[in-house]
Write an enzyme that holds these catalytic residues in place. Structure first.
Site, PDB file in Angstrom:
ATOM      1  CE1 TYR A  53      -9.429  -3.023   0.379  1.00  0.00           C
ATOM      2  CE2 TYR A  53      -8.548  -1.065  -0.685  1.00  0.00           C
ATOM      3  CZ  TYR A  53      -8.366  -2.200   0.085  1.00  0.00           C
ATOM      4  OH  TYR A  53      -7.110  -2.503   0.572  1.00  0.00           O
ATOM      5  CG  ASN A 111      -3.589  -2.373   6.872  1.00  0.00           C
ATOM      6  OD1 ASN A 111      -3.471  -2.047   5.698  1.00  0.00           O
ATOM      7  ND2 ASN A 111      -4.624  -3.066   7.313  1.00  0.00           N
ATOM      8  CG  HIS A 169      -5.175  -6.311  -0.306  1.00  0.00           C
ATOM      9  ND1 HIS A 169      -6.396  -6.273   0.319  1.00  0.00           N
ATOM     10  CD2 HIS A 169      -5.256  -7.266  -1.282  1.00  0.00           C
ATOM     11  CE1 HIS A 169      -7.196  -7.171  -0.277  1.00  0.00           C
ATOM     12  NE2 HIS A 169      -6.528  -7.778  -1.242  1.00  0.00           N
ATOM     13  CE  LYS A 197      -3.883  -2.331   2.269  1.00  0.00           C
ATOM     14  NZ  LYS A 197      -4.875  -2.230   3.364  1.00  0.00           N
ATOM     15  CD  GLU A 227      -8.715  -9.232  -3.451  1.00  0.00           C
ATOM     16  OE1 GLU A 227      -7.573  -9.656  -3.164  1.00  0.00           O
ATOM     17  OE2 GLU A 227      -9.532  -8.829  -2.604  1.00  0.00           O
TER      18      GLU A 227
HETATM   19  P1  GDP Z   1      -7.799  -6.965   5.544  1.00  0.00           P
HETATM   20  O1  GDP Z   1      -8.381  -8.126   4.762  1.00  0.00           O
HETATM   21  O2  GDP Z   1      -6.956  -7.422   6.719  1.00  0.00           O
HETATM   22  O3  GDP Z   1      -7.045  -5.977   4.689  1.00  0.00           O
HETATM   23  O4  GDP Z   1      -9.011  -6.169   6.229  1.00  0.00           O
HETATM   24  P2  GDP Z   1     -10.476  -5.741   5.708  1.00  0.00           P
HETATM   25  O5  GDP Z   1     -10.830  -6.479   4.437  1.00  0.00           O
HETATM   26  O6  GDP Z   1     -11.394  -5.877   6.873  1.00  0.00           O
HETATM   27  O7  GDP Z   1     -10.340  -4.183   5.399  1.00  0.00           O
HETATM   28  C1  GDP Z   1      -9.767  -3.704   4.214  1.00  0.00           C
HETATM   29  C2  GDP Z   1      -8.875  -2.536   4.534  1.00  0.00           C
HETATM   30  O8  GDP Z   1      -9.681  -1.465   5.033  1.00  0.00           O
HETATM   31  C3  GDP Z   1      -7.848  -2.774   5.657  1.00  0.00           C
HETATM   32  O9  GDP Z   1      -6.686  -3.447   5.231  1.00  0.00           O
HETATM   33  C4  GDP Z   1      -7.553  -1.356   6.103  1.00  0.00           C
HETATM   34  O10 GDP Z   1      -6.682  -0.675   5.185  1.00  0.00           O
HETATM   35  C5  GDP Z   1      -8.952  -0.720   6.019  1.00  0.00           C
HETATM   36  N1  GDP Z   1      -9.673  -0.816   7.308  1.00  0.00           N
HETATM   37  C6  GDP Z   1     -10.189  -1.936   7.908  1.00  0.00           C
HETATM   38  N2  GDP Z   1     -10.798  -1.642   9.067  1.00  0.00           N
HETATM   39  C7  GDP Z   1     -10.679  -0.295   9.208  1.00  0.00           C
HETATM   40  C8  GDP Z   1     -11.113   0.638  10.207  1.00  0.00           C
HETATM   41  O11 GDP Z   1     -11.760   0.269  11.195  1.00  0.00           O
HETATM   42  N3  GDP Z   1     -10.814   1.960   9.992  1.00  0.00           N
HETATM   43  C9  GDP Z   1     -10.132   2.390   8.892  1.00  0.00           C
HETATM   44  N4  GDP Z   1      -9.870   3.713   8.768  1.00  0.00           N
HETATM   45  N5  GDP Z   1      -9.714   1.550   7.933  1.00  0.00           N
HETATM   46  C10 GDP Z   1      -9.966   0.224   8.086  1.00  0.00           C
END
Ligand code: GDP
Length: 139
Positions: free
Chosen positions: A51, A114, A117, A11, A128
């Site tokens: 997303y 973070n 991905h 990222k 994807e």
């Molecule tokens: P991943 O599969 O571990 O990447 O997590 P998710 O699919 O749940 O979320 C996608 C991405 O959205 C995450 O990698 C973060 O960049 C972002 N994200 C997830 N949860 C949060 C949150 O509570 N707040 C914010 N600002 N971003 C989030």
């Protein structure tokens, strides 16, 4: 265990901080091969489409803003059980909850920025991978 392909993204926060080499090294040392790779800056439409499952989440607009804020490195990782293996190497979404030694524990700036991905299941890996790479690039 089956030979799998999974989509990885370094990222904007990871690319900005010059972490591409360190992150690829972790993949390679875990037995994953970088089967395809490109460095691009996502358009708003590309990030929103990628997303789309999170469209209703409160952080969606902020996530799209962040993912388009600078270049990313998108790759296809290949190996035995690559999908789960990559998730293990990445660590939990929230760096505060990520296991020690994982990419997110080591490098992530926040739950949003973070660093990496990774596809979470065979269906998402297939979607994807095709979202960013054409058939020729995936040979
Ligand atoms: P991943 O599969 O571990 O990447 O997590 P998710 O699919 O749940 O979320 C996608 C991405 O959205 C995450 O990698 C973060 O960049 C972002 N994200 C997830 N949860 C949060 C949150 O509570 N707040 C914010 N600002 N971003 C989030």
């Amino acid at each position: 265990m089956a030979l799998e392909r999974t989509l990885s993204i370094i990222k904007p926060d990871g690319v900005k901080r010059n972490l591409i080499g360190k992150i690829f090294t972790r993949f390679e040392e875990s037995g994953l091969k970088v089967a395809a790779v490109k460095r691009v800056t996502l358009t708003r439409a590309q990030a929103e489409g990628f997303y789309a499952v999170h469209r209703e989440r409160p952080f969606f607009a902020s996530l799209v803003e962040y993912m388009t804020s600078g270049p990313v490195v998108i790759s296809v990782l290949e190996g035995e059980g690559a999908i789960a293996k990559n998730r293990e190497i990445m660590g939990a979404t929230d760096p505060k909850k990520a296991a020690p030694g994982t990419i997110r524990a080591l490098f992530a700036e926040s739950i949003e920025a973070n660093t990496v991905h990774g596809s979470d299941a065979p269906e998402t890996a297939a979607f994807e991978t095709r979202y960013f790479f054409n058939a020729f690039e995936l040979l």
